[in-house]
Design an enzyme around this catalytic site. Sequence first.
Site, PDB file in Angstrom:
ATOM      1  N   GLU A   1       9.747  -2.784  -2.338  1.00 45.77           N
ATOM      2  CA  GLU A   1      10.246  -1.669  -1.537  1.00 45.77           C
ATOM      3  C   GLU A   1      11.765  -1.750  -1.486  1.00 45.77           C
ATOM      4  O   GLU A   1      12.332  -2.853  -1.403  1.00 45.77           O
ATOM      5  CB  GLU A   1       9.674  -1.707  -0.115  1.00 45.77           C
TER       6      GLU A   1
ATOM      7  N   LYS B   1      -1.483  10.741  12.452  1.00 48.30           N
ATOM      8  CA  LYS B   1      -0.747  11.970  12.147  1.00 48.30           C
ATOM      9  C   LYS B   1      -0.273  12.022  10.696  1.00 48.30           C
ATOM     10  O   LYS B   1      -0.305  13.074  10.058  1.00 48.30           O
ATOM     11  CB  LYS B   1       0.451  12.110  13.088  1.00 48.30           C
TER      12      LYS B   1
ATOM     13  N   LYS C   1      10.673  -6.671   0.587  1.00 49.65           N
ATOM     14  CA  LYS C   1      11.350  -5.517   1.179  1.00 49.65           C
ATOM     15  C   LYS C   1      12.851  -5.604   0.906  1.00 49.65           C
ATOM     16  O   LYS C   1      13.384  -6.684   0.624  1.00 49.65           O
ATOM     17  CB  LYS C   1      11.105  -5.469   2.690  1.00 49.65           C
TER      18      LYS C   1
ATOM     19  N   HIS D   1      -3.540  -6.152   0.112  1.00 56.44           N
ATOM     20  CA  HIS D   1      -3.341  -5.190  -0.972  1.00 56.44           C
ATOM     21  C   HIS D   1      -3.313  -5.869  -2.346  1.00 56.44           C
ATOM     22  O   HIS D   1      -4.073  -5.515  -3.256  1.00 56.44           O
ATOM     23  CB  HIS D   1      -2.032  -4.425  -0.777  1.00 56.44           C
TER      24      HIS D   1
ATOM     25  N   GLY E   1      -1.235   8.570  17.411  1.00 57.21           N
ATOM     26  CA  GLY E   1      -0.367   7.586  16.759  1.00 57.21           C
ATOM     27  C   GLY E   1       0.119   8.039  15.394  1.00 57.21           C
ATOM     28  O   GLY E   1      -0.353   9.030  14.828  1.00 57.21           O
TER      29      GLY E   1
ATOM     30  N   HIS F   1      -6.212   0.681   1.804  1.00 56.61           N
ATOM     31  CA  HIS F   1      -5.943   1.934   1.091  1.00 56.61           C
ATOM     32  C   HIS F   1      -5.540   1.713  -0.366  1.00 56.61           C
ATOM     33  O   HIS F   1      -5.626   2.626  -1.178  1.00 56.61           O
ATOM     34  CB  HIS F   1      -4.882   2.768   1.829  1.00 56.61           C
TER      35      HIS F   1
END
Length: 514
Positions: A257, A58, A367, A281, A54, A219
């Site tokens: 974003e 990667k 976004k 987050h 997926g 993350h």
Amino acid sequence: FGVLLKEGKIILFVMAGTDSSASSRQSSFNSLAKDLELPLEQGCLTIVVLGASGDLAKKKTFPALYHLFEQGFLQSGEVHIVGYARTNLSDDGLRGRIRAYLKGASEEHVSEFLQLIKYVSGSYDSGEGFEKLNKEISDYEMSNNSGSSRRLFYLALPPSVYPSVCKMIRTYCMSPTSRFGWTRVIVEKPFGRDLDSAEELSSQLGELFEEDQLYRIDHYLGKELVQNLLVLRFANRLFLPLWNRDNVDNIQIVFREDFGTDGRGGYFDQYGIIRDIIQNHLLQVFCLVAMEKPVSLKPEHIRDEKVKVLQSVNPIKDEEVVLGQYQGYKDDPTVPDDSNTPTFASIVLRVHNERWEGVPFILKAGKALNSRKAEIRVQFKDVPGDIFKCKKQGRNEFVIRLQPSEAMYMKLTVKKPGLEMATEQSELDLSYGMRYQDVKIPEAYERLILDTIRGDQQHFVRRDELKAAWQIFTPLLHDIDAGKLKAVSYKPGSRGPKEADELSEKVGYMQTHG
């Protein structure tokens, strides 16, 4: 009990406690070794990446493992990396896919790293594939002959398959019981859609693994400047007396974003910006900004304080929420024509405790906006008795830019150079690109995977913390899903809905222009 050797001296140690699980013994040993400045556990380590074919694996997981290998944290002969997925691939087939995402790296290092990787194909809900996976791991451990069996499973998979995959791991792939062996599982967000689904998922995983075996990864907690927050707040005398309601007027935590869903509209529409960004987050950043000083830097002490501040958050008021959806979002054929899913949200959180009573925390994410950045903006109150009449120039602010171009700066009022007594606003600026030119800032995934190998859960989400986070947002999310709160339209490339700026101004934020 056991014996350790340090600089020619023999140290006899005894560990006592009621918890006899292998992972708890290993955690205690690691803590002891750290206190005595001894090397941590060594020997055979197997890292299994489930969902290896997926995009997440990667683009993030395998590159992070490569950088750990490149820096010497993963050693040839001590680590074995196995990819697992349904796709029918050979070892070389997976290696070729990974190589494409290791651009700019040393060819020698890349080739050596790729030789550590094997591939096993199988389904996520049947034992046959996991029996093959366990055989691959066991064969390596026997050939290594290290006496320890450390197994790390990274679930780069949709949450819907977590229960079945974890059941297969528990049934077929657990590390054999040994003094220094362990099995740890990293699970990716989203952890459910609301409080009930998150609790159900936690219960399913909790029946299979102990809490100290589960690593819920966010993350953002691995980002350099997020990790810097505890140091800034509690290692600098300058901030200790300022970081409270007596001096702080408002705090903004912003994620922007400059692109839309870009072909992921159908997936994004299931979650929306609150579930995708704010509930995890930005709320994790909020915890580190607002929490009290922990007793120590031990993971449990830090996570205890994060839970306390989450439990102190008042229910969100509808009038302190602005939702937006950019024009053109529903042009994506995978997005329903009547979608009310927000691509922008500005939400005010209020903390009911002695430190923060009356201080609004504005969490904002969107976004298709006019810029890309993530930052924390602490705005201080006006100067009392302002003899320079400089209020119009803006307030003092402390800004931490998390991405891109990591930086911290303080906005101050200073005298403008010249013969006149004129004031202007300037900055004390720590830009990491300038100050640390020869330092490579690690990717968040590198740090968090290394923390998992070391058994350090400080930067991972605990079950009660996850529950407290969902308790804050679930009522709001249910109202949005039921259509009680509507998303207003905004133009791509703008700041977002004008109502969001009006809300920030209403709760006290004063924008500085120029």
